[in-house]
Design a protein around this motif. Structure first.
Motif, PDB file in Angstrom:
ATOM      1  N   GLU A 180       0.949  -0.967  -0.093  1.00  0.00           N
ATOM      2  CA  GLU A 180       0.451   0.153   0.048  1.00  0.00           C
ATOM      3  C   GLU A 180       1.442   1.049   0.287  1.00  0.00           C
ATOM      4  O   GLU A 180       0.386   2.550  -0.037  1.00  0.00           O
ATOM      5  N   ASN A 181       2.051   1.301   0.390  1.00  0.00           N
ATOM      6  CA  ASN A 181       3.062   2.199   0.342  1.00  0.00           C
ATOM      7  C   ASN A 181       3.969   2.009  -0.593  1.00  0.00           C
ATOM      8  O   ASN A 181       5.021   2.882  -0.899  1.00  0.00           O
ATOM      9  N   LYS A 182       3.814   1.301  -1.559  1.00  0.00           N
ATOM     10  CA  LYS A 182       5.056   1.652  -2.160  1.00  0.00           C
ATOM     11  C   LYS A 182       3.497   1.403  -4.091  1.00  0.00           C
ATOM     12  O   LYS A 182       2.912   1.410  -3.831  1.00  0.00           O
ATOM     13  N   THR A 183       4.816   1.746  -4.306  1.00  0.00           N
ATOM     14  CA  THR A 183       4.051   2.864  -6.142  1.00  0.00           C
ATOM     15  C   THR A 183       3.764   1.448  -6.882  1.00  0.00           C
ATOM     16  O   THR A 183       4.117   0.159  -6.928  1.00  0.00           O
ATOM     17  N   TYR A 184       2.640   1.154  -8.652  1.00  0.00           N
ATOM     18  CA  TYR A 184       3.077  -0.091  -8.961  1.00  0.00           C
ATOM     19  C   TYR A 184       3.955  -1.010  -9.710  1.00  0.00           C
ATOM     20  O   TYR A 184       4.648  -2.188  -9.592  1.00  0.00           O
ATOM     21  N   PHE A 185       4.974   0.419  -9.532  1.00  0.00           N
ATOM     22  CA  PHE A 185       6.330  -0.379 -10.341  1.00  0.00           C
ATOM     23  C   PHE A 185       7.071  -0.773  -9.498  1.00  0.00           C
ATOM     24  O   PHE A 185       7.787  -2.173  -9.314  1.00  0.00           O
ATOM     25  N   GLN A 186       6.628  -0.691  -8.219  1.00  0.00           N
ATOM     26  CA  GLN A 186       7.432  -1.107  -7.087  1.00  0.00           C
ATOM     27  C   GLN A 186       7.033  -2.245  -6.054  1.00  0.00           C
ATOM     28  O   GLN A 186       8.243  -3.212  -6.259  1.00  0.00           O
ATOM     29  N   GLY A 187       5.792  -2.149  -6.136  1.00  0.00           N
ATOM     30  CA  GLY A 187       5.222  -3.683  -5.359  1.00  0.00           C
ATOM     31  C   GLY A 187       5.890  -5.004  -5.854  1.00  0.00           C
ATOM     32  O   GLY A 187       6.074  -5.522  -5.284  1.00  0.00           O
ATOM     33  N   GLN A 188       5.811  -4.531  -7.137  1.00  0.00           N
ATOM     34  CA  GLN A 188       6.125  -6.233  -8.178  1.00  0.00           C
ATOM     35  C   GLN A 188       7.581  -6.687  -7.509  1.00  0.00           C
ATOM     36  O   GLN A 188       7.472  -7.987  -7.099  1.00  0.00           O
ATOM     37  N   VAL A 189       8.810  -6.212  -6.626  1.00  0.00           N
ATOM     38  CA  VAL A 189       9.740  -7.446  -6.357  1.00  0.00           C
ATOM     39  C   VAL A 189       8.851  -7.782  -4.811  1.00  0.00           C
ATOM     40  O   VAL A 189       9.957  -8.941  -4.629  1.00  0.00           O
ATOM     41  N   TRP A 190       7.727  -7.622  -4.504  1.00  0.00           N
ATOM     42  CA  TRP A 190       7.418  -8.398  -2.794  1.00  0.00           C
ATOM     43  C   TRP A 190       6.877  -9.108  -3.342  1.00  0.00           C
ATOM     44  O   TRP A 190       6.552 -10.827  -3.011  1.00  0.00           O
ATOM     45  N   THR A 191       6.288  -9.333  -5.385  1.00  0.00           N
ATOM     46  CA  THR A 191       5.537 -10.344  -4.976  1.00  0.00           C
ATOM     47  C   THR A 191       6.318 -11.973  -5.324  1.00  0.00           C
ATOM     48  O   THR A 191       6.017 -12.959  -5.515  1.00  0.00           O
ATOM     49  N   ASP A 192       8.166 -11.441  -5.856  1.00  0.00           N
ATOM     50  CA  ASP A 192       8.983 -12.236  -5.885  1.00  0.00           C
ATOM     51  C   ASP A 192       8.725 -13.313  -5.161  1.00  0.00           C
ATOM     52  O   ASP A 192       8.780 -14.614  -4.769  1.00  0.00           O
ATOM     53  N   ARG A 193       8.688 -11.991  -3.654  1.00  0.00           N
ATOM     54  CA  ARG A 193       9.072 -13.120  -2.592  1.00  0.00           C
ATOM     55  C   ARG A 193       7.511 -14.041  -1.970  1.00  0.00           C
ATOM     56  O   ARG A 193       8.238 -14.518  -0.754  1.00  0.00           O
ATOM     57  N   LEU A 194       6.836 -13.995  -2.349  1.00  0.00           N
ATOM     58  CA  LEU A 194       5.567 -14.860  -1.638  1.00  0.00           C
ATOM     59  C   LEU A 194       5.272 -16.274  -2.358  1.00  0.00           C
ATOM     60  O   LEU A 194       5.998 -17.302  -1.064  1.00  0.00           O
ATOM     61  N   ASP A 195       5.714 -16.705  -3.739  1.00  0.00           N
ATOM     62  CA  ASP A 195       5.599 -18.164  -3.428  1.00  0.00           C
ATOM     63  C   ASP A 195       7.157 -18.341  -4.406  1.00  0.00           C
ATOM     64  O   ASP A 195       7.491 -17.446  -5.531  1.00  0.00           O
ATOM     65  N   TYR A 196       7.906 -17.936  -3.517  1.00  0.00           N
ATOM     66  CA  TYR A 196       9.614 -18.283  -4.554  1.00  0.00           C
ATOM     67  C   TYR A 196      10.264 -19.089  -5.048  1.00  0.00           C
ATOM     68  O   TYR A 196      10.697 -19.083  -5.755  1.00  0.00           O
ATOM     69  N   VAL A 197       9.246 -20.737  -5.469  1.00  0.00           N
ATOM     70  CA  VAL A 197       9.704 -21.810  -5.825  1.00  0.00           C
ATOM     71  C   VAL A 197       9.328 -20.940  -7.284  1.00  0.00           C
ATOM     72  O   VAL A 197       9.286 -21.701  -8.221  1.00  0.00           O
ATOM     73  N   ALA A 198       7.873 -20.326  -7.667  1.00  0.00           N
ATOM     74  CA  ALA A 198       7.099 -20.100  -8.885  1.00  0.00           C
ATOM     75  C   ALA A 198       6.819 -18.454  -8.528  1.00  0.00           C
ATOM     76  O   ALA A 198       6.507 -17.709  -8.925  1.00  0.00           O
ATOM     77  N   ALA A 199       8.576 -17.909  -8.386  1.00  0.00           N
ATOM     78  CA  ALA A 199       8.235 -16.249  -8.586  1.00  0.00           C
ATOM     79  C   ALA A 199       7.507 -15.447  -9.765  1.00  0.00           C
ATOM     80  O   ALA A 199       7.221 -14.799  -9.543  1.00  0.00           O
ATOM     81  N   ILE A 200       7.681 -16.292 -10.930  1.00  0.00           N
ATOM     82  CA  ILE A 200       7.559 -15.626 -12.117  1.00  0.00           C
ATOM     83  C   ILE A 200       6.109 -15.606 -12.477  1.00  0.00           C
ATOM     84  O   ILE A 200       5.315 -14.842 -12.499  1.00  0.00           O
ATOM     85  N   SER A 201       5.650 -16.581 -12.155  1.00  0.00           N
ATOM     86  CA  SER A 201       3.623 -17.075 -11.733  1.00  0.00           C
ATOM     87  C   SER A 201       3.477 -15.543 -11.149  1.00  0.00           C
ATOM     88  O   SER A 201       2.462 -14.612 -11.656  1.00  0.00           O
ATOM     89  N   ASN A 202       4.033 -15.323 -10.009  1.00  0.00           N
ATOM     90  CA  ASN A 202       3.642 -14.443  -9.270  1.00  0.00           C
ATOM     91  C   ASN A 202       3.446 -13.303 -10.605  1.00  0.00           C
ATOM     92  O   ASN A 202       2.842 -11.865  -9.613  1.00  0.00           O
ATOM     93  N   ASN A 203       5.308 -13.152 -10.515  1.00  0.00           N
ATOM     94  CA  ASN A 203       5.127 -11.818 -11.141  1.00  0.00           C
ATOM     95  C   ASN A 203       3.870 -11.428 -12.318  1.00  0.00           C
ATOM     96  O   ASN A 203       3.606  -9.979 -12.707  1.00  0.00           O
ATOM     97  N   LEU A 204       3.721 -11.980 -13.050  1.00  0.00           N
ATOM     98  CA  LEU A 204       2.831 -12.401 -14.646  1.00  0.00           C
ATOM     99  C   LEU A 204       0.829 -11.619 -13.635  1.00  0.00           C
ATOM    100  O   LEU A 204       0.662 -10.842 -13.946  1.00  0.00           O
TER     101      LEU A 204
END
Lengths: 366, 169
Positions: free
Chosen positions: A52-76
């Motif tokens: 909520e405190n990061k821009t739409y560009f920046q927020g993507q780096v946190w999605t890598d760290r959700l499901d870290y074995v399938a980071a590209i799916s989260n990025n998508l």
């Protein structure tokens, strides 16, 4: 004469078979599990609040760290969700490359699942073979975006760069080899009597329970429901791909194993179609440097390797950051099927059940 | 027939054939250099043999200088703004004989950096890159706070690499 007492034990959070920091409180009557309570939250980082405190560009780096074995799916999921929010149309070549990488990531995720699930149950050999293939895929990701796990692969509006030179050749080398590797895994496991004894009829979850609990992904498909977001609500370039949804009706651990192996074959097919039909053109759409949103809310689901991964955005007028971001994480929802699967069964089946759900704690705790 | 199947473990033999094939490959090529050269190895002997990294690998942030030894950074603060973890701090300043602003301070907190390369992407002057260094461990916390000055750890040179191999003793 003898006192009959139930015992309560903790499985985890440091247990090697819980794939992270999952703690399962078990009430045991001898070897039989009478009550099971998963306890989560050991890996909580507050990703939804941070975003909520990061821009739409920046927020993507946190999605890598959700499901870290399938980071590209989260990025998508993140990239397409934001594009849906702003109405951005992505070039066709970028869509194809996204599909290609996401499917390769699905292979990597399923290979890690196969390796660790088999290792938990006691089959050591397939672990090393599956990691060999996964290593090759991670090298491809490194060639594309510079990192192996925390990829940050996509950008809002397309991709940062085109595929590196030699990528398609390397990917084709993998394509040619992979079916033989799958054959090797099947040789090692599918008809193996120890594997079958540990998996056939274990941790059953029928279709009604799956739907009632919100379970998606291979667990649902192994119960006979052909539900796949890639077919139901096609995103990226999946509408142009020719593939099938593998299903089974047995709804046990063995059926889920077969479904995931069949899914790997389908992913292999999709990757081949992407490589053959890769269109020419730009990979980045023209987008403003600062995205300012209107009052809006969207939900964008994609088919992650573990099930339905959804991003929910609420945006405010003129905001550069999401007002609220929520992740519908497949592992989190799938984990609540664990008590249903193992209550009344043996303690050793708990390990098989956790393995077959394919949970990743980074995604559960967020 | 099914009784015979339970008696003789065909299924386990099938699995052993797969491992046996790999074992045979290694066993019969153990002392034959010609055959051994043809077999591709999937593992690398990492600390002894340097790792092959891809050209796009994202390592540590590095400030670049141009041919005259002048710092290329012009303090547009784009990298500072885009950084998701806010690890870059730049202080604008002036230097004699230079039209563009000059960074008096360029601080980089490596302990919070997540190596996403957004800073390099945002830079319009190509004045920063991520180098190919990944062996970034250090003994002191201060070693992760990089700046423009500093002898061992600064923004221009790769970080000093500790001794990693027993063979070097």
């Amino acid at each position: 004469m003898f006192k009959n007492e139930e015992m309560e034990i903790n499985l985890g959070p440091q247990h090697p078979s819980t794939h992270g920091v999952l703690r399962v409180k078990l009430r045991l009557d001898g070897e039989t599990v009478t009550k099971c309570t998963p306890v989560i939250g050991y890996l909580h980082r507050g990703v939804e609040k941070i975003c909520e405190n990061k821009t739409y560009f920046q927020g993507q780096v946190w999605t890598d760290r959700l499901d870290y074995v399938a980071a590209i799916s989260n990025n998508l999921g993140w990239a397409e969700g934001v594009e849906k929010l702003f109405g951005i149309e992505v070039p066709r070549r970028a869509k194809y490359i996204r599909t290609l990488l996401t499917e390769q990531n699905r292979l990597a995720s399923h290979l890690l699942w196969l390796a660790t699930h088999a290792l938990d149950i006691g089959a050591m050999t397939v672990f090393l073979y599956a990691f060999r293939e996964r290593e090759y895929l991670l090298d491809l990701f490194e060639a594309f975006c510079g990192a192996r796990l925390t990829t940050t692969a996509f950008r809002i509006g397309g991709l940062r760069e085109d595929l590196p030179p030699g990528f398609i050749k390397d990917a084709q080398v993998f394509q040619d080899r992979f079916l033989h590797c799958l054959y090797e895994y099947e040789e090692l496991l599918t008809e193996n009597r120890i594997w079958k004894k540990r998996t056939v009829g274990v941790a059953k979850l029928n279709a009604e329970d799956c739907i009632a609990l919100g379970v998606t992904g291979p667990v649902l498909r192994a119960a006979g429901v052909p539900y796949d977001i890639r077919k139901a609500f096609p995103n990226a370039a999946y509408a142009e791909m020719d593939f099938e949804i593998p299903t089974r009706t047995e709804a046990d651990t063995y059926a889920r194993y077969l479904v995931r192996l069949a899914e790997m074959r389908q992913s292999h097919r999709i990757i081949q179609q992407c490589l053959d039909g890769l269109p020419e053109g730009p990979v980045m759409a023209k987008i403003p440097k600062i995205l300012r949103s209107e009052v809006n809310e969207i939900y964008h689901p994609i088919e992650a390797p573990k099930g339905e991964l959804g991003y929910y955005f609420v945006s405010e007028k003129g905001g550069t950051m999401p007002y609220r971001m929520h992740v519908r994480a497949p592992s989190f929802v799938n984990l609540q099927a664990l008590p249903k699967m193992i209550e009344g069964r043996l303690l050793a089946d708990v390990i098989a059940a956790i393995g077959t759900l394919d949970v990743v704690l980074g995604e559960i705790d967020r | 027939m099914s009784f015979l199947r339970t008696l003789i473990p065909f299924d386990i033999a099938a699995g052993l054939t797969v491992t046996g094939r790999y074992f045979g490959k290694v066993f019969f090529s153990a002392n034959r250099k010609k055959v051994r050269a043809q077999i591709k190895h999937f593992t690398q002997e990492y600390p002894e043999v340097p790792v092959r990294l891809q050209p796009r690998f994202r390592g540590r942030l590095t400030l670049l200088k141009d041919e005259q030894g002048e710092i290329k950074c012009v303090c547009c603060l784009a990298c500072e703004k885009i950084c998701p973890t806010e690890v870059i701090t730049i202080e604008k300043g002036k230097k004699e004989g230079r039209k563009m602003p000059y960074p008096v301070r360029y601080d980089f907190e490596m302990e919070r950096c997540i190596f996403c390369e957004f800073c390099v992407e945002s830079c319009g002057f190509d004045s920063i890159i991520l180098n190919h260094q990944f062996e970034l461990a250090a003994y002191n916390r201060e070693d992760f706070s990089l700046g423009m000055d500093g002898v061992a750890q600064n923004m221009f040179e790769p970080s000093p690499v500790g001794r990693h191999s027993v063979a070097e003793d």
